[in-house]
Structures are given as C-alpha cells and as structure tokens.
Design an enzyme around this catalytic site. Structure first.
Site, PDB file in Angstrom:
ATOM      1  CG  HIS A 215      -2.134   0.938   0.937  1.00  0.00           C
ATOM      2  ND1 HIS A 215      -3.247   0.557   0.231  1.00  0.00           N
ATOM      3  CD2 HIS A 215      -2.351   2.233   1.263  1.00  0.00           C
ATOM      4  CE1 HIS A 215      -4.097   1.556   0.145  1.00  0.00           C
ATOM      5  NE2 HIS A 215      -3.580   2.596   0.765  1.00  0.00           N
ATOM      6  CE1 TYR A 219      -1.827   7.492   0.263  1.00  0.00           C
ATOM      7  CE2 TYR A 219      -1.155   5.309   1.000  1.00  0.00           C
ATOM      8  CZ  TYR A 219      -2.138   6.277   0.860  1.00  0.00           C
ATOM      9  OH  TYR A 219      -3.414   6.022   1.285  1.00  0.00           O
ATOM     10  CG  HIS A 366     -10.051   1.942  -4.222  1.00  0.00           C
ATOM     11  ND1 HIS A 366     -10.038   3.219  -3.694  1.00  0.00           N
ATOM     12  CD2 HIS A 366      -8.956   1.319  -3.707  1.00  0.00           C
ATOM     13  CE1 HIS A 366      -8.982   3.368  -2.912  1.00  0.00           C
ATOM     14  NE2 HIS A 366      -8.305   2.241  -2.899  1.00  0.00           N
ATOM     15  CG  PHE A 367      -5.550  -0.168  -8.328  1.00  0.00           C
ATOM     16  CD1 PHE A 367      -4.517   0.090  -7.449  1.00  0.00           C
ATOM     17  CD2 PHE A 367      -5.238  -0.467  -9.644  1.00  0.00           C
ATOM     18  CE1 PHE A 367      -3.195   0.056  -7.866  1.00  0.00           C
ATOM     19  CE2 PHE A 367      -3.924  -0.510 -10.075  1.00  0.00           C
ATOM     20  CZ  PHE A 367      -2.904  -0.247  -9.179  1.00  0.00           C
ATOM     21  CG  HIS A 368      -8.220   0.869 -12.926  1.00  0.00           C
ATOM     22  ND1 HIS A 368      -8.213  -0.377 -12.330  1.00  0.00           N
ATOM     23  CD2 HIS A 368      -7.574   0.700 -14.121  1.00  0.00           C
ATOM     24  CE1 HIS A 368      -7.610  -1.253 -13.121  1.00  0.00           C
ATOM     25  NE2 HIS A 368      -7.208  -0.627 -14.211  1.00  0.00           N
ATOM     26  NE  ARG A 429     -10.047  -7.784  -6.371  1.00  0.00           N
ATOM     27  CZ  ARG A 429      -8.837  -7.551  -5.896  1.00  0.00           C
ATOM     28  NH1 ARG A 429      -7.894  -7.117  -6.719  1.00  0.00           N
ATOM     29  NH2 ARG A 429      -8.544  -7.738  -4.631  1.00  0.00           N
ATOM     30  NE  ARG A 430      -6.129 -10.259  -7.781  1.00  0.00           N
ATOM     31  CZ  ARG A 430      -5.878 -10.153  -6.489  1.00  0.00           C
ATOM     32  NH1 ARG A 430      -6.371 -11.031  -5.639  1.00  0.00           N
ATOM     33  NH2 ARG A 430      -5.141  -9.167  -6.018  1.00  0.00           N
TER      34      ARG A 430
END
Length: 538
Positions: A215, A219, A366-368, A429-430
């Site tokens: 994670h 950042y 969320h990630f994208h 997903r995946r």
C-alpha cells in the site's frame, strides 16, 4: 536546466512507452471480458496480458517517471547541478535491462502471475531478477536525491529546503523503506523457490512481506502529483501557495501514516489476529489526513488565484481560474476522481465491508480511480509543464492538451463507475472471461460494454498524449522563460528541523515502522505458518 535534459527525457520516454503499451493491453482485456469479445483468446493469453499491463503501469511507468521528474526537480528547485550524474545513468540502464528481462519472461509465457508476488503462483526467475534490477536502479535515484539535498543544505545553512525537493526526498525515503519488504520476499523466498533451490515456501510470510510494500507503494506513485499540487499548480493558476508549512506537514504525514498500513490487504487472511487487523483499520483511516490537508490547502491556493484574477462572491473565484491551462484543468479533474476513489477506499478500509467487496470489481474501480485517474492525470500535467523546459520548444496551442485531459477523465469515469456497481452485484475480478449464458451474469453485460466504451476513450487519450509530447520535439516555437514553482503567501525564512530535510527524526519513523511490521513478521519466524499456509512450489 543544467545538462540533465537527456537524462530526464530518457526516463520519461521509457515510462510513457510502457504506459502506451499498457493502454492497448488494458483495452484488449476489457474487450475479451465483455459480451462483444467473449471466447476471444485463451485464459493464458489473458493473464499474460494482465501481467504485462500491471507491470508496465505499476512498476515501469511509475518508477521511471518519478525518477525522471525527481532529477528535474533536483536541478531546477535547488538551482545546482545534479550530483552523481554517471550514477544516475547507471540506475537508468539497470532499470532498462531489468524491464527487458521481465518483459521477455512475460512474452514467453513464463510469468503470468499478474504484478503481485503471491506464492504458490510462480514465474521464471528472470522475471523476478528483472524487477529486482528495476528496484535496485531506483535505489540509486533515492541516494542521489538525498545527496543532492544534503549538498544544497551545506551551501545554504539555515535556509528552508525548497518544497518541491522536500517532497521529492520524502518520496525517496518512503520508497527506500517500502521496497524492503518486496526485496526480502523476492531475494530470500520467491527467487530461491523459482530457481528450484527450495521445495516449499511459507505463503503467509510471503504475503506479509509483500504487504509491507503493497500500500505504501501507492503513495510513492501519488506523491509526484502532490508535489505538483503544492508547487506547480498555484503558479500555473497565477496565484500563490496558501501554506508552505502545510505542504511539508503533508509529506511527513504520508511517511508516518502510509508506511505501516499495507497489511490491511490481509484482512481476509487467516494468519493474523483480529486485534492486529483492527489496528490496521485505524492506521488506514489516518492516511486520509494528509489528503484532506492537501484538498484544503490547494483549494485555498486556487481561491487566492481566482480572486487575484477578479473573482467575486462566494464561488466567483472558481469561474475566474484559468481553466484553459492544463495544470489547472488536470487538478480539478484529479480532485473529482480522488473523491470517488477515496470513497471507495474508505469502504475497503472497513473490516465487514471489505469482506463483501475485496475480491470484486469494486476494488478494481477504486484502484484505477486513485492511480490511473488522480495520479496519472497529474503525470500528464507535469509532463506538459516540464517538456518545454526539457526540449526548449513551446506548445503551439493548449487545445490538444486540454482535449487529452478531458478524454482521460471522461474515459476513467465511464470505465470505473460501472465497476463499482458490478462489484456490489458480486462480479469477481482476476478472471479471464464470464459465462454470459448464465442468466445472472448476462445481466452484467450492458454495464461491461459501457466500461469497454470508457476503455476505448482512455486508449484514444493515451495515443493523443504521446502525440502531444512527440509534436513538441519538432515545434518551431522556442520555449517561454517563465517561473515554474509557486511562492507561498508567507514564504518561510526558517522552518523547524523536522520540516527542513531528514535527520534524527528518521530514527523515530524507522522505529515506528519496525514496531508496525516487527510483530507480524516475527510470528512467522518464531512459529512458521501451520499446515495449509505452507505451500509446495510446483
């Protein structure tokens, strides 16, 4: 500039070449998962493509761009030559060799493991060794950033380190720390297993070590965007930074809050106790603090700019901002995507809600939005700002730049909003494809097609972005000589030692990190994971 133009351009072009390839791969993946492309390709081809897409975006684009931008900041913000330029080129070529090795393993079908490192999935050792070389090359960049700041401070005793360099060095410190978990996992577990030197591997320990990196790396990707928010955007908006101190505090809080929280990705894993997972939930909530500080500070900075340009009333300053400038437009669009993506992250943070959505398209959305949306659109804005200074040529018109930014925003929103809804409907997903003959899954089809349309818009934007940069290399217009970095409303003459570089307080940071990771890792070292957590490598 001081003779680092070729160095910066080399890093950035490698990054954006990988980005363009990833855009094609991502679009193809969405097509084959939709009803329009069902049964096209094989699962093996899909996961090979997924691995190449993830590695290109998460490791190649980010690492090379951040290194190139860091070298640019070290020279322009400090106004002095880059120390160790030969070492910088060494790190670059180490990374390039590593990328070629990893790419060869992927294209030959020996590394279809996505861009994560979760045994018992195992790739060719050349894939892992290649990525280790990329990381090792980036460590050279980290050291050079620290050296550049130390030499500047020797020449300027008592003066505050320029904020852009402060943020860059904070990112280097974060990267040095967060890659330790990944390096330990690869060097002492995964690579020996892939070489056949060991027959078993502790999956629980591997996942814990990877979560050390998992994670905080986000950042590392985001901090260049925050550097642009604080130091480039207020100047582009014809205003001033509301608070230099708030920017320094934000970068320090990213170090304190982001580094210990990677193990919130293990909430569904049985190796860790619920009490430890509860601590991770609390730590994850704290990560929102520097982002909220940034939204407040940059909004205040833009309000200053808008009012200086004649904006009146409560919201009149918004219309008065120069939205025709790419850096200002990108910031507004990034904040919108950051809002949607941040909300998704808060859902992921909750233990119960995480159990519901953790293996669904909600997480993909969320990630994208956070990375592909907020971070990458600011990479575009940064490139548009620094390219004239690197090439000595000016954009003929900002219109194609604005079009590209709008297309990226529209495509990302159209692609990810259906993913949120589908994730709540249970779409996993995946997986390589869906059986649309199933009545339940057939209901997902229209939204999957909408997401594919968003992906096509994103691909168009990616092509236009590379075109915009390539055109600038042969533009007949000389670059205008104008300041890049913003001045603060009250420029600091002196700042506390903790806000002016990195010294003894690093010991406190490292102590907190060791405390955060020491216990969960020690529990595996003292008592290896039982039975099901030890997997035979095959």
């Amino acid at each position: 500039m001081r003779n680092v133009e070729r160095l910066c351009l080399a890093h950035c072009w490698v990054a954006f070449a990988a980005f363009l390839a990833a855009a094609f791969l991502g679009t193809w993946q969405m097509w084959v998962r939709s009803p329009l492309g069902a049964n096209i390709g094989t699962p093996g081809q899909y996961f090979m493509s997924m691995t190449a897409h993830g590695v290109s975006m998460a490791y190649v684009l980010t690492t090379f761009f951040i290194m190139g931008f860091g070298y640019f900041v070290a020279v322009t913000a400090l106004d002095r030559p880059l120390p160790g330029k030969l070492w910088a080129w060494t790190g670059f070529w180490m990374g390039v060799v590593g990328v070629v090795m990893a790419l060869a393993a992927i294209l030959t079908g020996q590394a279809s493991v996505l861009y994560t490192f979760y045994p018992p999935l195992m790739a060719s050792p050349w894939f892992y060794i290649g990525l280790v070389l990329v990381v090792a090359g980036s460590w050279i960049w980290c050291v050079l950033m620290l050296v550049a700041m130390r030499e500047w401070k020797k020449e300027n005793p008592g003066r505050p380190v320029p904020l852009a360099m402060f943020g860059t060095v904070a990112n280097a410190v974060l990267w040095l720390w967060t890659t330790v978990g990944l390096a330990v996992e690869l060097l002492f577990q995964v690579i020996p297993a892939s070489l056949g030197l060991v027959q078993t591997i502790d999956a629980g320990l591997s996942r814990t070590l990877f979560s050390w990196t998992l994670h905080a790396i986000v950042y590392f990707w985001l901090i260049p965007a925050y550097i642009a928010f604080y130091t480039i955007v207020p100047r582009a908006a014809c205003g001033r930074l509301y608070s230099d101190t708030m920017g320094r505090l934000t970068f320090i809080l990213f170090l304190l809050y982001s580094l210990p929280v990677g193990m919130h990705h293990l909430m569904m894993d049985p190796e860790h106790g619920n009490a430890w997972k509860f601590i991770q939930v609390l730590l994850t909530a704290f990560v929102a603090v520097p982002t909220l500080l940034t939204i407040f500070t940059i909004t205040a900075s833009l309000e200053i700019a808008g009012r200086l340009r004649g904006g009146r009333g409560v919201f009149g300053w918004i219309a008065a901002l120069p939205w025709d400038r790419p850096a200002v437009l990108a910031t507004g669009l990034a904040f919108v995507m950051l809002g949607f993506g941040g909300f998704g992250g808060l859902i992921n943070m909750g233990y119960g809600m995480n159990a519901m959505v953790h293996n669904t398209s909600w997480v993909t959305a969320h990630f994208h939005l956070i990375f592909g949306g907020s971070a990458v659109i600011m990479y575009f804005a940064i490139a548009y700002e620094i390219w004239p200074r690197l090439t000595g040529r000016e954009h003929a018109s900002p219109a194609p730049l604005r079009l590209q930014l709008w297309l990226w925003f529209i495509g990302m929103m159209v692609m990810t909003l259906p993913w949120h809804w589908l994730g709540l409907q249970g779409q996993w997903r995946r997986v390589a494809n869906f059986n649309y003959a199933d009545p339940i899954i057939a209901g997902w089809g229209p939204l999957v097609i909408v997401s594919l349309a968003g992906g096509l818009v994103l691909l168009t934007s990616a092509l236009l972005f590379v075109r915009n940069l390539a055109v600038l290399h042969r533009s007949p217009l000389p670059a205008l000589q104008r300041p890049l970095y913003a001045l603060a409303v009250d420029p600091p003459q002196r700042v506390p030692a903790a806000l002016n570089g990195f010294g003894l307080w690093n010991v406190l940071v490292l102590a907190l990190m060791l405390l955060a990771y020491g216990y969960p890792i020690a529990q595996f070292m003292i008592a290896p994971s039982p039975g099901a957590m030890v997997h035979r490598v095959y």
